[in-house]
Design an enzyme around this catalytic site. Structure first.
Site, PDB file in Angstrom:
ATOM      1  N   HIS A   1      -0.507  -5.606 -20.574  1.00  0.00           N
ATOM      2  CA  HIS A   1       0.823  -5.368 -21.145  1.00  0.00           C
ATOM      3  C   HIS A   1       0.891  -5.908 -22.581  1.00  0.00           C
ATOM      4  CE1 HIS A   1       2.301  -5.667 -16.746  1.00  0.00           C
ATOM      5  NE2 HIS A   1       2.381  -4.408 -17.084  1.00  0.00           N
TER       6      HIS A   1
ATOM      7  N   ARG B   1      -4.522   3.716 -18.245  1.00  0.00           N
ATOM      8  CA  ARG B   1      -5.800   3.068 -17.946  1.00  0.00           C
ATOM      9  C   ARG B   1      -6.800   4.032 -17.354  1.00  0.00           C
ATOM     10  NH1 ARG B   1      -2.455  -1.212 -14.596  1.00  0.00           N
ATOM     11  NH2 ARG B   1      -1.279   0.722 -14.539  1.00  0.00           N
TER      12      ARG B   1
ATOM     13  N   SER C   1      -0.882  -5.690 -12.720  1.00  0.00           N
ATOM     14  CA  SER C   1      -0.077  -6.742 -12.087  1.00  0.00           C
ATOM     15  C   SER C   1      -0.438  -6.859 -10.608  1.00  0.00           C
ATOM     16  CB  SER C   1       1.417  -6.431 -12.224  1.00  0.00           C
ATOM     17  OG  SER C   1       1.782  -6.413 -13.584  1.00  0.00           O
TER      18      SER C   1
ATOM     19  N   LYS D   1      12.223  -5.264  -5.394  1.00  0.00           N
ATOM     20  CA  LYS D   1      11.714  -5.287  -4.020  1.00  0.00           C
ATOM     21  C   LYS D   1      10.247  -5.716  -3.963  1.00  0.00           C
ATOM     22  CE  LYS D   1      14.205  -1.459  -2.867  1.00  0.00           C
ATOM     23  NZ  LYS D   1      13.927  -0.058  -2.734  1.00  0.00           N
TER      24      LYS D   1
END
Ligand code: ADP
Length: 160
Positions: free
Chosen positions: A20, A92, A130, A44
């Site tokens: 990021h 990516r 992540s 969530k």
């Protein structure tokens, strides 16, 4: 008033990674203001709350040329509300492309004035996500090549 080129980099950022940060640093160069927008609907099953993610991003980025915020609802509506010229996303892999392509097409229908701009991931960060960070962290693995040290500390505290 002088025309200001505003870009938005939306995402979950749970948590912020070196991938990021690479997109943020490169994205900053192509606009006057880059809004980093943490999606509120990404609460969530998350590791950090939206506010915690915003604090982490604030800790890792210098203020110049960026605004860190959160948004709710349709990204296209938020872009029009904020006079955004382009949406910035990182690619990516082929799977990122397949995921992003229909979203970009729909966003252009909803907000024809807003372009989606893709930056190819840096070779060194193309494997960073992540999700991988959360996975490795859950087993107590080394995060030093994936996230800045202060993010690694926060994650380790969360798992301890
Ligand atoms: P989302 O849940 O919206 O995909 P992410 O926080 O996972 O949010 O990612 C936000 C954006 O950053 C996406 O465009 C994603 O492709 C991009 N991105 C994530 N990791 C990297 C990386 N390592 N290199 C380049 N772009 C990345």
């Amino acid at each position: 008033m002088e025309f200001m080129q505003i870009g938005i980099y939306p995402g979950s950022f749970d948590p912020l990674t070196y991938g990021h940060l690479d997109i943020i640093n490169r994205g900053k160069k192509v606009c006057d203001l880059l809004i980093i927008a943490v999606a509120k609907n990404s609460e969530k099953n998350c590791l950090f709350s939206v506010n915690e993610r915003i604090n982490i991003i604030q800790d890792c980025c210098d203020d110049e040329g960026i605004e860190i915020t959160t948004f709710d609802g349709l990204l296209a509506d938020y872009c029009m509300e904020r006079n955004v010229s382009f949406i910035l996303r990182g690619i990516r892999s082929v799977s990122d492309f397949e995921y992003e392509n229909p979203i970009a097409v729909v966003n252009r229908k909803l907000a024809p004035e807003v372009e989606t701009l893709f930056l190819m991931a840096d070779a060194g960060a193309a494997f960073v996500s992540s999700r991988i960070v959360r996975e490795i962290a859950s087993y107590g693995g080394d995060l030093s090549s994936l996230v800045p040290p202060r993010v690694a500390e926060k994650i380790q505290r969360r798992f301890s």
